[in-house]
Design a protein around this motif. Structure first.
Motif, PDB file in Angstrom:
ATOM      1  N   GLU A  67       0.851  -1.189   0.000  1.00 13.05           N
ATOM      2  CA  GLU A  67       0.000   0.000   0.000  1.00 13.05           C
ATOM      3  C   GLU A  67       0.886   1.237   0.000  1.00 13.05           C
ATOM      4  O   GLU A  67       1.857   1.317   0.746  1.00 13.05           O
ATOM      5  N   VAL A  68       0.532   2.202  -0.834  1.00 14.07           N
ATOM      6  CA  VAL A  68       1.200   3.505  -0.818  1.00 14.07           C
ATOM      7  C   VAL A  68       0.178   4.529  -0.357  1.00 14.07           C
ATOM      8  O   VAL A  68      -0.809   4.792  -1.044  1.00 14.07           O
ATOM      9  N   ALA A 122       7.506   7.693  -1.061  1.00 15.77           N
ATOM     10  CA  ALA A 122       7.330   6.461  -1.846  1.00 15.77           C
ATOM     11  C   ALA A 122       8.219   6.452  -3.088  1.00 15.77           C
ATOM     12  O   ALA A 122       8.649   5.393  -3.536  1.00 15.77           O
ATOM     13  N   ALA A 123       8.484   7.626  -3.648  1.00 21.41           N
ATOM     14  CA  ALA A 123       9.342   7.696  -4.833  1.00 21.41           C
ATOM     15  C   ALA A 123      10.739   7.177  -4.534  1.00 21.41           C
ATOM     16  O   ALA A 123      11.416   6.642  -5.422  1.00 21.41           O
ATOM     17  N   ASP A 124      11.186   7.314  -3.296  1.00 22.66           N
ATOM     18  CA  ASP A 124      12.501   6.808  -2.893  1.00 22.66           C
ATOM     19  C   ASP A 124      12.438   5.352  -2.446  1.00 22.66           C
ATOM     20  O   ASP A 124      13.388   4.590  -2.652  1.00 22.66           O
ATOM     21  N   ILE A 125      11.333   4.964  -1.829  1.00 23.16           N
ATOM     22  CA  ILE A 125      11.219   3.630  -1.234  1.00 23.16           C
ATOM     23  C   ILE A 125      10.866   2.561  -2.255  1.00 23.16           C
ATOM     24  O   ILE A 125      11.423   1.453  -2.235  1.00 23.16           O
ATOM     25  N   LEU A 126       9.948   2.852  -3.166  1.00 23.51           N
ATOM     26  CA  LEU A 126       9.490   1.836  -4.113  1.00 23.51           C
ATOM     27  C   LEU A 126      10.626   1.189  -4.910  1.00 23.51           C
ATOM     28  O   LEU A 126      10.643  -0.046  -5.061  1.00 23.51           O
ATOM     29  N   GLN A 144       1.402  11.979  -8.378  1.00 25.79           N
ATOM     30  CA  GLN A 144       2.557  11.069  -8.427  1.00 25.79           C
ATOM     31  C   GLN A 144       2.211   9.684  -8.938  1.00 25.79           C
ATOM     32  O   GLN A 144       3.098   8.859  -9.152  1.00 25.79           O
ATOM     33  N   TYR A 145       0.936   9.396  -9.156  1.00 23.29           N
ATOM     34  CA  TYR A 145       0.555   8.051  -9.596  1.00 23.29           C
ATOM     35  C   TYR A 145       1.282   7.636 -10.870  1.00 23.29           C
ATOM     36  O   TYR A 145       1.734   6.499 -10.993  1.00 23.29           O
ATOM     37  N   ILE A 146       1.387   8.547 -11.822  1.00 22.04           N
ATOM     38  CA  ILE A 146       2.035   8.202 -13.086  1.00 22.04           C
ATOM     39  C   ILE A 146       3.510   7.872 -12.866  1.00 22.04           C
ATOM     40  O   ILE A 146       4.081   7.034 -13.585  1.00 22.04           O
ATOM     41  N   ASN A 147       4.125   8.473 -11.853  1.00 21.80           N
ATOM     42  CA  ASN A 147       5.521   8.165 -11.538  1.00 21.80           C
ATOM     43  C   ASN A 147       5.660   6.866 -10.758  1.00 21.80           C
ATOM     44  O   ASN A 147       6.668   6.167 -10.889  1.00 21.80           O
ATOM     45  N   PHE A 148       4.650   6.536  -9.953  1.00 22.36           N
ATOM     46  CA  PHE A 148       4.670   5.285  -9.192  1.00 22.36           C
ATOM     47  C   PHE A 148       4.351   4.073 -10.071  1.00 22.36           C
ATOM     48  O   PHE A 148       4.704   2.943  -9.719  1.00 22.36           O
ATOM     49  N   LEU A 149       3.672   4.307 -11.184  1.00 26.33           N
ATOM     50  CA  LEU A 149       3.162   3.199 -11.999  1.00 26.33           C
ATOM     51  C   LEU A 149       4.235   2.196 -12.424  1.00 26.33           C
ATOM     52  O   LEU A 149       4.019   0.980 -12.258  1.00 26.33           O
ATOM     53  N   PRO A 150       5.387   2.602 -12.989  1.00 29.74           N
ATOM     54  CA  PRO A 150       6.379   1.600 -13.411  1.00 29.74           C
ATOM     55  C   PRO A 150       6.853   0.709 -12.271  1.00 29.74           C
ATOM     56  O   PRO A 150       7.017  -0.515 -12.449  1.00 29.74           O
ATOM     57  N   GLU A 151       7.079   1.282 -11.106  1.00 33.00           N
ATOM     58  CA  GLU A 151       7.526   0.487  -9.963  1.00 33.00           C
ATOM     59  C   GLU A 151       6.411  -0.427  -9.472  1.00 33.00           C
ATOM     60  O   GLU A 151       6.665  -1.575  -9.082  1.00 33.00           O
TER      61      GLU A 151
END
Length: 225
Positions: A67-68, A122-126, A144-151
């Motif tokens: 979960e983020v 989350a950008a650092d942790i994922l 930030q969802y679009i940035n989290f998507l690949p991870e």
């Protein structure tokens, strides 16, 4: 930390009220946390999403959930209860006031050993996470969802489910960007980019559920060879 979109449902008001009366077999303590959050306007998932997630987790019985966006820990505790305490949840949040409340809530429920809290961005942790999760739930900064998507897709198990919450901004993401308030233009652009990206990906099956402020459900397509 209040989210104004909590007051902007994307479906008919009468239908919404009916959905929010659905019985969900939460423990009395978790039901009390939900009621307290709704009374104080603390942003947690709305009851119609609670009902859907409970059924989904109870059916899938994932052993690992990511979960983020922890907030006060309600949804992480919901995952534990819906799995009959058979899942382990890893949850990420950077707001100390919120995750401290979450830890208090988990302790009162007795779920602290089943939930791992990672504090920070989350950008650092994922990118540092390994392994695979059968269910991933994104409920954090919408831009930030679009940035989290690949991870998130990297960490998603082959038959896993990725859920992304609050993607409609009360339906305003379908309005021309010129009509959007300046402070919301970034969210507007990035959410539209997210929808365009996932729907255009031939390897993904995507559906948008009109729960809360829009719940995006993504799985991998099984391609016949």
């Amino acid at each position: 930390m209040r989210n104004e979109m909590m007051s902007r449902p994307v479906i008919n008001e009468k239908v919404l009220q009916y959905l929010r009366q659905q019985p969900v077999p939460l423990s009395p303590k978790l039901r009390g946390i939900e009621e307290f959050a709704n009374e104080k306007r603390i942003p947690i998932i709305p009851h119609e999403t609670v009902s859907y997630l409970y059924q989904l987790v109870n059916q899938l019985r994932p052993t690992k959930i990511l979960e983020v966006g922890t907030a006060i820990g309600f949804s992480a505790a919901l995952f534990v209860e819906a799995s009959q305490q058979q899942t382990r949840v890893t949850t990420i949040d950077r707001f100390e006031e919120m995750y401290q409340r979450a830890q208090t809530n988990w302790q009162s429920l007795g779920y602290q050993s089943q939930i791992q809290l990672l504090t920070g961005d989350a950008a650092d942790i994922l990118p540092m996470l390994t392994g695979q999760y059968e269910l991933i739930f994104l409920d954090a900064a919408k831009a930030q969802y679009i940035n989290f998507l690949p991870e998130a897709l990297r960490l998603l198990a082959p038959e896993g489910v990725l859920l992304i919450d609050d993607v409609l901004q009360g339906g305003t993401i379908f309005e021309p960007i010129e009509s959007i308030r300046h402070r919301d233009k970034g969210i507007h652009r990035h959410l539209n980019q997210l929808l365009d990206t996932v729907y255009a990906d031939d390897e993904l099956l995507t559906t948008l559920l009109p729960l809360g402020d829009g719940l995006l459900k993504i799985t991998r397509r099984e391609i016949q060879k």
